[in-house]
Motif scaffolding. Structure first.
Motif, PDB file in Angstrom:
ATOM      1  N   TYR A  92       0.813  -1.221   0.000  1.00  0.00           N
ATOM      2  CA  TYR A  92       0.000   0.000   0.000  1.00  0.00           C
ATOM      3  C   TYR A  92       0.843   1.267   0.000  1.00  0.00           C
ATOM      4  O   TYR A  92       0.310   2.370  -0.034  1.00  0.00           O
ATOM      5  N   ASN A  93       2.168   1.119   0.085  1.00  0.00           N
ATOM      6  CA  ASN A  93       3.040   2.287   0.122  1.00  0.00           C
ATOM      7  C   ASN A  93       2.763   3.209   1.301  1.00  0.00           C
ATOM      8  O   ASN A  93       2.890   4.423   1.194  1.00  0.00           O
ATOM      9  N   PHE A 395     -21.935   0.294  -9.900  1.00  0.00           N
ATOM     10  CA  PHE A 395     -20.748   0.247 -10.747  1.00  0.00           C
ATOM     11  C   PHE A 395     -20.076  -1.108 -10.580  1.00  0.00           C
ATOM     12  O   PHE A 395     -19.704  -1.500  -9.469  1.00  0.00           O
ATOM     13  N   THR A 396     -19.930  -1.835 -11.674  1.00  0.00           N
ATOM     14  CA  THR A 396     -19.354  -3.188 -11.629  1.00  0.00           C
ATOM     15  C   THR A 396     -18.348  -3.342 -12.765  1.00  0.00           C
ATOM     16  O   THR A 396     -18.406  -2.565 -13.733  1.00  0.00           O
ATOM     17  N   PRO A 397     -17.448  -4.320 -12.746  1.00  0.00           N
ATOM     18  CA  PRO A 397     -17.204  -5.284 -11.671  1.00  0.00           C
ATOM     19  C   PRO A 397     -16.509  -4.628 -10.468  1.00  0.00           C
ATOM     20  O   PRO A 397     -15.882  -3.595 -10.592  1.00  0.00           O
ATOM     21  N   VAL A 398     -16.652  -5.302  -9.334  1.00  0.00           N
ATOM     22  CA  VAL A 398     -16.221  -4.721  -8.081  1.00  0.00           C
ATOM     23  C   VAL A 398     -15.074  -5.536  -7.469  1.00  0.00           C
ATOM     24  O   VAL A 398     -15.071  -6.760  -7.551  1.00  0.00           O
ATOM     25  N   CYS A 399     -14.120  -4.853  -6.865  1.00  0.00           N
ATOM     26  CA  CYS A 399     -13.020  -5.518  -6.158  1.00  0.00           C
ATOM     27  C   CYS A 399     -13.566  -6.109  -4.859  1.00  0.00           C
ATOM     28  O   CYS A 399     -13.994  -5.374  -3.976  1.00  0.00           O
ATOM     29  N   LYS A 400     -13.560  -7.442  -4.773  1.00  0.00           N
ATOM     30  CA  LYS A 400     -14.170  -8.074  -3.596  1.00  0.00           C
ATOM     31  C   LYS A 400     -13.134  -8.666  -2.655  1.00  0.00           C
ATOM     32  O   LYS A 400     -13.338  -9.729  -2.074  1.00  0.00           O
ATOM     33  N   THR A 401     -12.013  -8.030  -2.524  1.00  0.00           N
ATOM     34  CA  THR A 401     -11.001  -8.475  -1.574  1.00  0.00           C
ATOM     35  C   THR A 401     -10.393  -7.234  -0.934  1.00  0.00           C
ATOM     36  O   THR A 401     -10.483  -6.138  -1.487  1.00  0.00           O
ATOM     37  N   ASN A 402      -9.793  -7.439   0.241  1.00  0.00           N
ATOM     38  CA  ASN A 402      -9.095  -6.301   0.836  1.00  0.00           C
ATOM     39  C   ASN A 402      -7.662  -6.213   0.314  1.00  0.00           C
ATOM     40  O   ASN A 402      -6.926  -5.311   0.668  1.00  0.00           O
ATOM     41  N   GLN A 403      -7.271  -7.172  -0.547  1.00  0.00           N
ATOM     42  CA  GLN A 403      -5.939  -7.079  -1.148  1.00  0.00           C
ATOM     43  C   GLN A 403      -6.053  -6.325  -2.459  1.00  0.00           C
ATOM     44  O   GLN A 403      -6.165  -6.906  -3.541  1.00  0.00           O
ATOM     45  N   LEU A 404      -6.039  -4.997  -2.324  1.00  0.00           N
ATOM     46  CA  LEU A 404      -6.341  -4.133  -3.459  1.00  0.00           C
ATOM     47  C   LEU A 404      -5.420  -4.399  -4.647  1.00  0.00           C
ATOM     48  O   LEU A 404      -5.821  -4.274  -5.797  1.00  0.00           O
ATOM     49  N   GLU A 405      -4.168  -4.774  -4.361  1.00  0.00           N
ATOM     50  CA  GLU A 405      -3.211  -4.946  -5.454  1.00  0.00           C
ATOM     51  C   GLU A 405      -3.596  -6.106  -6.370  1.00  0.00           C
ATOM     52  O   GLU A 405      -3.079  -6.225  -7.473  1.00  0.00           O
ATOM     53  N   CYS A 407      -6.663  -6.500  -7.477  1.00  0.00           N
ATOM     54  CA  CYS A 407      -7.776  -6.058  -8.311  1.00  0.00           C
ATOM     55  C   CYS A 407      -7.280  -5.096  -9.380  1.00  0.00           C
ATOM     56  O   CYS A 407      -6.215  -4.494  -9.239  1.00  0.00           O
ATOM     57  N   THR A 408      -8.095  -4.945 -10.423  1.00  0.00           N
ATOM     58  CA  THR A 408      -7.754  -3.929 -11.421  1.00  0.00           C
ATOM     59  C   THR A 408      -8.145  -2.575 -10.868  1.00  0.00           C
ATOM     60  O   THR A 408      -8.907  -2.462  -9.910  1.00  0.00           O
ATOM     61  N   LYS A 409      -7.614  -1.549 -11.520  1.00  0.00           N
ATOM     62  CA  LYS A 409      -7.930  -0.182 -11.117  1.00  0.00           C
ATOM     63  C   LYS A 409      -9.436   0.063 -11.181  1.00  0.00           C
ATOM     64  O   LYS A 409     -10.009   0.692 -10.297  1.00  0.00           O
ATOM     65  N   ASP A 410     -10.064  -0.450 -12.231  1.00  0.00           N
ATOM     66  CA  ASP A 410     -11.507  -0.261 -12.401  1.00  0.00           C
ATOM     67  C   ASP A 410     -12.293  -0.903 -11.272  1.00  0.00           C
ATOM     68  O   ASP A 410     -13.238  -0.322 -10.746  1.00  0.00           O
ATOM     69  N   LEU A 455      -6.198   5.530  -4.266  1.00  0.00           N
ATOM     70  CA  LEU A 455      -6.761   4.295  -4.815  1.00  0.00           C
ATOM     71  C   LEU A 455      -5.798   3.651  -5.811  1.00  0.00           C
ATOM     72  O   LEU A 455      -6.203   3.125  -6.837  1.00  0.00           O
ATOM     73  N   GLY A 456      -4.509   3.703  -5.487  1.00  0.00           N
ATOM     74  CA  GLY A 456      -3.524   3.039  -6.333  1.00  0.00           C
ATOM     75  C   GLY A 456      -2.795   3.975  -7.285  1.00  0.00           C
ATOM     76  O   GLY A 456      -1.942   3.532  -8.056  1.00  0.00           O
ATOM     77  N   GLU A 457      -3.128   5.274  -7.251  1.00  0.00           N
ATOM     78  CA  GLU A 457      -2.400   6.219  -8.085  1.00  0.00           C
ATOM     79  C   GLU A 457      -0.936   6.219  -7.649  1.00  0.00           C
ATOM     80  O   GLU A 457      -0.637   6.360  -6.463  1.00  0.00           O
TER      81      GLU A 457
END
Ligand SMILES: [Zn+2]
Length: 528
Positions: A92-93, A395-405, A407-410, A455-457
């Motif tokens: 997460y930096n 808004f879908t598809p949705v990131c369904k994990t707490n491991q954001l890395e 998931c895709t940015k979308d 959000l990953g920027e």
């Protein structure tokens, strides 16, 4: 004769552990360093020298506190903590400073569970528990005489200092740049930076003998008692950044309900801090951001105390976040995180549950005016997908994990935006609740998020970076105002404001006169 030839000295153990730290727990540090200093040509020597300085510094640090009773516990605790700080830094930096430590210690169990992941467990097992177990099992020869032991220690400390100094002076140009121009880089060193900040945190939090709360605005009283009663709701948002509100031009429609209301959208409002623990006390304090620190906030009365002093304002704080961060300790406080109080809970208790029963509260109050603070769960990360009921998953598809890395940015943005959509619904529901009272009260709602979110920027996630280095996304927050009459302030919607304005704006809203009032920090002030 007792022979302990197989045992190693505690300093050897410290040196091995220091190498382990530099190789395994400083990946984020060396990544960030090589982003600034390309790993080629002369920089290879510079960056390698950094590894030597860091190793030596860790050896020096642990040697200072080495003893028969301390060496093993200190090394083990450092390894365990660093294994998880390492995980969050790599993924997460984030930076672990005293504000982050405060934030972590004030985090409740369910919030911590949100962060738990398989990957984190792997980090803790392989970089924390396993090496700790080896240290625990290692037989140490602590030496027979204290003088001999001291001599060895002096030798190690002296050698470490000499090595560090030689390197710093040999590459003085590089190290000047490293320490002065690229100050944030060293924030990523493990375990040195968090150890330094644990000390800082203890200093900030506990080293005061005077725990009395300083009184402010003792002259506060309400002017013109014969005007209409006031009913104000302050909504403290969570991690809602400005550019995710379509009211601020975001290309996805995240404010379908608020845009239909007669609101003022503050498009240029900045937070006091980048974390809940920092921002929430700061926004209610009399101190502007420049002058605010944890101790001042903790040991000085805040705007709730001042309003309470008038004896004519009933105050209630309802909390669906962690807690009030010390702001509401002297006023009426209700916990809405569990279904004991909150009647709208599915996977978790929802923000709108805080509105249930407010009618009764308003009816029952004997005081003329009312202030209600609602502290939202809002967009608390990283599990954004948990922050809204299913019908808000637009808004879908949705990131369904707490491991954001993973998931895709979308997917990350969709989950985050759905949570904003739910806040849009919650705020419009709050406004419509207040509309029922416009006959008997002058009603208004102030909404301010506590901080923004990354959000990953540029590889940065979540929030909590030190303010000076935090990206705009963590500081530029969503904020709106609603009232029976907004004609006075609609022109000011794009002015630059901050959390500093909440204190004085609330004084104005309740018509409170006191000599601490500063009209320059009052959004509603007519004469500017
Ligand atoms: Zn927060």
């Amino acid at each position: 004769m007792y022979n302990n030839r197989n045992n190693i000295s505690q300093y050897k153990l410290i040196i091995f552990t220091a190498f382990f730290f530099v190789v395994f727990d400083n990946i984020a540090f060396f990544n960030n360093v090589t982003n600034v200093y390309n790993f080629s040509d002369i920089n290879i020597i510079y960056v390698s020298s950094l590894a030597v300085v860091l190793t030596t510094f860790i050896i020096l640090l642990f040697s200072l506190f080495a003893s028969k009773y301390t060496t093993k516990p200190i090394l083990i605790i450092s390894l365990l903590i660093s294994s998880s700080t390492n995980y969050f830094m790599n993924n997460y930096n984030i930076v672990v400073d005293s504000d982050m430590i405060r934030n972590t210690l004030q985090t409740n169990f369910s919030e911590s569970m949100d962060l738990l992941s398989f990957k984190l467990i792997i980090y803790v097992i392989f970089l924390g528990i396993l090496p700790s177990f080896l240290i625990y099992k290692t037989k140490i020869d602590y030496g027979k005489s204290i003088t001999k032991e001291l001599l060895v220690r002096m030798k190690i400390i002296f050698t470490s200092v000499v090595i560090i100094l030689i390197i710093l002076f040999s590459f003085s140009k590089f190290y000047t740049s490293f320490f002065r121009e690229n100050k944030p880089l060293r924030f990523y060193t493990n375990p040195t930076y968090w150890i330094y900040h644990v000390g800082k945190y203890i200093g900030e939090t506990y080293t005061t003998n005077d725990t009395t709360i300083k009184k402010i605005a003792i002259d506060a009283k309400i002017l013109n008692q014969n005007t209409k009663s006031k009913l104000v709701i302050v909504v403290v948002g969570e991690a809602a950044r400005a550019n995710k509100f379509s009211l601020n031009g975001y290309n996805k429609e995240t404010n379908p309900l608020l845009k239909q209301e007669n609101i003022v959208n503050f498009s240029n409002l900045y937070s006091c801090g980048t974390s809940t623990a920092e921002s929430v006390p700061c926004m209610f304090s009399i101190y502007p951001r420049d002058d605010y620190n944890y101790k001042k906030g903790r040991y000085t009365q805040n705007i709730l105390d001042v309003l309470d002093r008038t004896n004519d304002i009933e105050i209630l704080w309802r909390d669906n976040n962690s807690d009030s961060k010390g702001v509401a300790v002297r006023v009426n406080y209700e916990d809405y995180k569990s279904s004991d109080k909150n009647t709208i809970c599915d996977d978790e208790c929802r923000d709108e549950g805080m509105l249930v029963g407010l009618d009764n509260f308003i009816k029952s109050t004997k005081k003329k005016n009312i202030l209600i603070v609602l502290h939202q769960m809002g967009n608390h990360g990283p599990a954004y997908y948990k922050r809204y009921p299913k019908e808000f998953e637009k808004f879908t598809p949705v990131c369904k994990t707490n491991q954001l890395e993973e998931c895709t940015k979308d997917e990350i943005n969709n989950a985050y935006d759905n949570a904003i959509l739910y806040t849009d619904y919650f705020l419009s529901k709050t406004i419509n609740f207040l509309k029922n009272y416009t006959d008997n009260y002058e009603t208004s709602m102030i909404y301010m998020s506590d901080h923004g979110e990354s959000l990953g920027e540029h590889g940065i996630y979540l929030h909590g970076l030190p303010y000076f280095m935090a990206p705009d996304n963590q500081k530029h927050i969503a904020s709106i105002f609603w009232s029976n009459d907004i004609s006075n302030i609609i022109d000011k919607k794009d002015n630059q404001y901050s959390h500093d304005y909440l204190f004085h704006t609330l004084l104005n809203l309740f018509n409170v006169k006191t000599n601490v009032y500063n009209k320059n920090l009052d959004i509603l002030n007519k004469k500017d």
